[in-house]
Scaffold this motif. Sequence first.
Motif, mmCIF file in Angstrom:
data_model
loop_
_atom_site.group_PDB
_atom_site.id
_atom_site.type_symbol
_atom_site.label_atom_id
_atom_site.label_comp_id
_atom_site.label_asym_id
_atom_site.label_seq_id
_atom_site.Cartn_x
_atom_site.Cartn_y
_atom_site.Cartn_z
ATOM 1 N N ALA A 1 -11.306 12.011 18.188
ATOM 2 C CA ALA A 1 -12.175 12.383 16.863
ATOM 3 C C ALA A 1 -12.955 11.329 16.420
ATOM 4 C CB ALA A 1 -11.045 12.478 15.935
ATOM 5 N N VAL A 2 -12.472 10.142 16.783
ATOM 6 C CA VAL A 2 -13.413 8.962 16.565
ATOM 7 C C VAL A 2 -14.570 8.666 17.355
ATOM 8 C CG1 VAL A 2 -13.454 6.464 16.403
ATOM 9 C CG2 VAL A 2 -11.215 7.500 15.568
ATOM 10 N N ILE A 3 -14.336 8.936 18.668
ATOM 11 C CA ILE A 3 -15.714 9.063 19.432
ATOM 12 C C ILE A 3 -16.593 10.195 18.789
ATOM 13 C CG2 ILE A 3 -16.377 9.573 21.779
ATOM 14 C CD1 ILE A 3 -13.713 8.198 22.666
ATOM 15 N N ALA A 4 -16.009 11.427 18.755
ATOM 16 C CA ALA A 4 -17.106 12.516 17.834
ATOM 17 C C ALA A 4 -17.774 11.850 16.756
ATOM 18 C CB ALA A 4 -16.172 13.636 17.795
ATOM 19 N N SER A 5 -17.158 11.040 16.190
ATOM 20 C CA SER A 5 -17.708 10.678 14.652
ATOM 21 C C SER A 5 -18.533 9.528 14.814
ATOM 22 C CB SER A 5 -16.720 10.386 13.507
ATOM 23 O OG SER A 5 -15.816 9.130 14.062
ATOM 24 N N GLY A 6 -18.578 8.908 15.956
ATOM 25 C CA GLY A 6 -19.724 7.842 16.353
ATOM 26 C C GLY A 6 -18.897 6.767 16.775
ATOM 27 N N ALA B 1 -1.483 17.899 13.674
ATOM 28 C CA ALA B 1 -1.617 18.640 12.278
ATOM 29 C C ALA B 1 -2.330 17.627 11.454
ATOM 30 C CB ALA B 1 -0.578 19.209 11.758
ATOM 31 N N GLN B 2 -1.854 16.276 11.166
ATOM 32 C CA GLN B 2 -2.356 15.358 10.324
ATOM 33 C C GLN B 2 -3.720 14.824 10.793
ATOM 34 O OE1 GLN B 2 0.831 14.913 11.837
ATOM 35 N NE2 GLN B 2 1.973 15.612 9.821
ATOM 36 N N ILE B 3 -3.859 14.697 12.057
ATOM 37 C CA ILE B 3 -5.185 14.383 12.871
ATOM 38 C C ILE B 3 -6.354 15.336 12.126
ATOM 39 C CG2 ILE B 3 -6.548 13.627 14.852
ATOM 40 C CD1 ILE B 3 -3.725 12.621 15.748
ATOM 41 N N TYR B 4 -6.020 16.642 12.476
ATOM 42 C CA TYR B 4 -6.848 17.761 12.053
ATOM 43 C C TYR B 4 -7.226 17.863 10.688
ATOM 44 C CZ TYR B 4 -6.488 19.403 17.026
ATOM 45 O OH TYR B 4 -6.514 19.585 18.303
ATOM 46 N N SER B 5 -6.039 17.426 9.743
ATOM 47 C CA SER B 5 -6.422 17.350 8.488
ATOM 48 C C SER B 5 -7.591 16.252 8.165
ATOM 49 C CB SER B 5 -4.962 17.265 7.808
ATOM 50 O OG SER B 5 -5.301 16.835 6.469
ATOM 51 N N ILE C 1 -9.744 14.972 10.153
ATOM 52 C CA ILE C 1 -10.908 15.517 10.802
ATOM 53 C C ILE C 1 -11.697 16.476 9.699
ATOM 54 C CG2 ILE C 1 -12.126 16.874 12.616
ATOM 55 C CD1 ILE C 1 -9.934 15.798 14.324
ATOM 56 N N ARG C 2 -10.985 17.577 9.166
ATOM 57 C CA ARG C 2 -11.477 18.521 8.104
ATOM 58 C C ARG C 2 -11.987 17.485 7.091
ATOM 59 N NH1 ARG C 2 -7.254 21.336 10.218
ATOM 60 N NH2 ARG C 2 -6.091 20.981 8.570
ATOM 61 N N SER C 3 -11.148 16.681 6.624
ATOM 62 C CA SER C 3 -11.633 16.113 5.314
ATOM 63 C C SER C 3 -12.952 15.172 5.487
ATOM 64 C CB SER C 3 -10.351 15.171 4.839
ATOM 65 O OG SER C 3 -9.329 15.853 4.507
ATOM 66 N N MET C 4 -12.889 14.522 6.744
ATOM 67 C CA MET C 4 -14.239 13.609 6.875
ATOM 68 C C MET C 4 -15.383 14.547 7.025
ATOM 69 S SD MET C 4 -12.796 10.446 9.136
ATOM 70 C CE MET C 4 -14.196 9.545 8.761
ATOM 71 N N ARG C 5 -15.068 15.624 7.532
ATOM 72 C CA ARG C 5 -16.208 16.675 7.985
ATOM 73 C C ARG C 5 -16.884 17.207 6.352
ATOM 74 N NH1 ARG C 5 -14.367 21.229 11.479
ATOM 75 N NH2 ARG C 5 -14.196 19.503 13.053
ATOM 76 N N GLU C 6 -15.953 17.213 5.615
ATOM 77 C CA GLU C 6 -16.069 17.866 4.261
ATOM 78 C C GLU C 6 -16.961 16.539 3.554
ATOM 79 O OE1 GLU C 6 -16.244 20.861 2.823
ATOM 80 O OE2 GLU C 6 -15.441 21.540 4.554
#
Length: 81
Positions: free
Chosen positions: A34-39, A67-71, A73-78
Amino acid sequence: MKILCSLRKDLENQVLDIESIFVNDESILHLVIAVIASGGTPRDFLLMFRNAVDNVVEEGGSKIGKAQIYSVIRSMREEKR
């Protein structure tokens, strides 16, 4: 993990201490991906880790899982939208 350990040297955290916060190695891998995907910046890693810990605390859990990591990711995407 070394970044997290170096933040508070007075706590004498070791990499294994940080890794034990996660449900399993797969959860750590999901956070890193997730971190790599975000930059891939250390700041993103620290923010995502902190938010994942906050999610665990809010849910009354004790370990970071997918579950916590996907949460996070969703928050950061928003937030980025």
